[in-house]
Write a protein that holds these residues in place. Sequence first.
Motif, PDB file in Angstrom:
ATOM      1  N   GLU A  87       7.165 -79.309-139.177  1.00 35.81           N
ATOM      2  CA  GLU A  87       6.553 -78.041-138.806  1.00 35.81           C
ATOM      3  C   GLU A  87       6.078 -77.947-137.355  1.00 35.81           C
ATOM      4  O   GLU A  87       5.819 -76.854-136.873  1.00 35.81           O
ATOM      5  N   HIS A  88       5.999 -79.074-136.659  1.00 39.17           N
ATOM      6  CA  HIS A  88       5.532 -79.002-135.273  1.00 39.17           C
ATOM      7  C   HIS A  88       6.656 -78.625-134.308  1.00 39.17           C
ATOM      8  O   HIS A  88       6.406 -78.325-133.145  1.00 39.17           O
ATOM      9  N   LEU A  89       7.896 -78.631-134.802  1.00 36.81           N
ATOM     10  CA  LEU A  89       9.030 -78.342-133.914  1.00 36.81           C
ATOM     11  C   LEU A  89       9.072 -76.863-133.536  1.00 36.81           C
ATOM     12  O   LEU A  89       8.815 -75.997-134.364  1.00 36.81           O
ATOM     13  N   LYS A  90       9.422 -76.613-132.295  1.00 40.79           N
ATOM     14  CA  LYS A  90       9.615 -75.226-131.856  1.00 40.79           C
ATOM     15  C   LYS A  90      11.040 -74.809-132.240  1.00 40.79           C
ATOM     16  O   LYS A  90      11.904 -75.667-132.470  1.00 40.79           O
TER      17      LYS A  90
ATOM     18  N   VAL B  29       7.775 -74.098-136.123  1.00 45.31           N
ATOM     19  CA  VAL B  29       8.175 -73.863-137.516  1.00 45.31           C
ATOM     20  C   VAL B  29       6.946 -73.467-138.337  1.00 45.31           C
ATOM     21  O   VAL B  29       7.017 -72.581-139.195  1.00 45.31           O
TER      22      VAL B  29
ATOM     23  N   ASP C  93      13.443 -76.472-130.172  1.00 44.89           N
ATOM     24  CA  ASP C  93      13.612 -77.893-130.533  1.00 44.89           C
ATOM     25  C   ASP C  93      14.586 -78.035-131.704  1.00 44.89           C
ATOM     26  O   ASP C  93      15.371 -78.985-131.765  1.00 44.89           O
TER      27      ASP C  93
END
Lengths: 241, 296
Positions: free
Chosen positions: B94-97, B132, B100
């Motif tokens: 969930e930390h991915l843009k 995300v 990314d």
Amino acid sequence: MKRAFLLEMTIFRDYARQLVGLGLLVSLCIGLGMQTPLAMPATLTCMFFMMSAMGLAAYDQLNHWELFRLTLPLSRRDVVLGRYAAIVTFGLTGMVVGIVAALVATLVVSAVGVPGEVGEAFAFDPSMLSVMAVVTCFTLLIGSVVASIVTPLYFRLGQTRATQILPTVIVLLFVVPVVILGNSGMLDGGIPGMELVSAALKALDTPAGMAVGCVVLVVLSAVALAISAAVSLKLYERREL
Amino acid sequence: MSGSLIEARGLTKHYDGFSLEGVDLTVNEGEVVGFIGQNGAGKSTTIKALLGLFPTDGGTSSVLGVPSDELSRASGAAVKEQVGVVFDAISLPEHLKVADVGRIYERTYATWDAHRFERLTAEFGLDAKKTVKELSRGMGMKLSLACALAHDARLLILDEATAGLDPMARDEVLDLLRDFVAEPGRAILMSSHITSDLERIADRIVCIDAGRIVFDLPKDVITDEMGVARCRVADLEKIADSGVVPDAELRYLRHDYGIDVLVPDRFAFAESFPEVPVDRMTIDDYMTLTLKGGVR
């Protein structure tokens, strides 16, 4: 495997950046507290090996990523080997950052001329480099062993369940043997082979001994990680996701 | 290559309290196969078994000619380049843009089309800088679909992929899926509870219940030929006695206000029973009558 490795690097990139910042601060504090720059690369090396092994596993169970990852063109083998390659890369990055930070700290302290014990401890001394290498290689071994123990557990059980049983595993592996050895009286009478250890430690006082020591520590780290990777491959192959 | 892109024969998997029991499923080139069933019926388990995400207890299955149990091994992983998968919720850290995510796919798929991904994310209104975690369920599904459609896949396996999308976004996605399958050599397996989507796009409907396939029919047979006769209680015996609906196929569902009867050929039925209203069959009606309807 290259794809899996790059994937891990992309996922861990932001966390690794934060880890570098946090690690520098922690290692500087430990270095100042212990009054030696040797603690800086030692701390960062150990910390990066352990944190990358645990941190990468933590992402696996977020949003069922672990399951979805295997719908990408990767094999389970790729996933396992990519994980170990990422752990080693981040661990060695920590080591390099730590060494550079320690050298910068000593150069800055020498240039600025900080008075007192800290100034003396952080004064640049070329002979410190070989000691730093041995100490850093020793923490490389510690970090590698920890990563080697936890990573197969993460691959077999998943991060949540593995984290629940890790304290038990740590106690079984590191505390119970010490207690048994202590109660057996072996520590009083001398553990068999202690003479060898003493001789090895004595040999580390010489430049050649230090070089050999570094090589041995690095080889032991590599062996620990290789055995761990082989175990992880076996365990992950049968894992039901 | 022609023929089946997905082939499963007698797929079996036992868990505590649930089993897949001899699932047969085929997805042929050019087809959109709608995979339906109640919650917990075995749709997602079947899809995961097809993708080789766990070992099965019996039967065989293959995706693009590669046995499912090879898909997670070095020998079969490469074929997944040609498979786009979307699960029922976004399955990325969930930390991915959004940008990314594109980078991850670029590094994973040799056939990744970065321009197409950018175009699709722009069409779907996805901000490349959003993580995300910041995406709503619908936007997350759009991101997953953009990923599945941007690496020149031959086969899409979609598990509730349109869930959470608003009606306009679903229209948009269905158009993209229609365009996708119009290219030669492609196919889609699409599990969904939104059967109106399947009525618009599917060629064949496969229904699973309690781990068993209960029907596998061309969609047009259900929606264009079949019907639901809205009867009074007295009409049921009359219909049964007439032989217009074979006894074995006579399924009915009682309501407070009457009985719905499954009619295999609504036009023939209308000629025989002009006084009984017959509605067009929907996939929902057929599934309900098949799974919950009584048999004489």
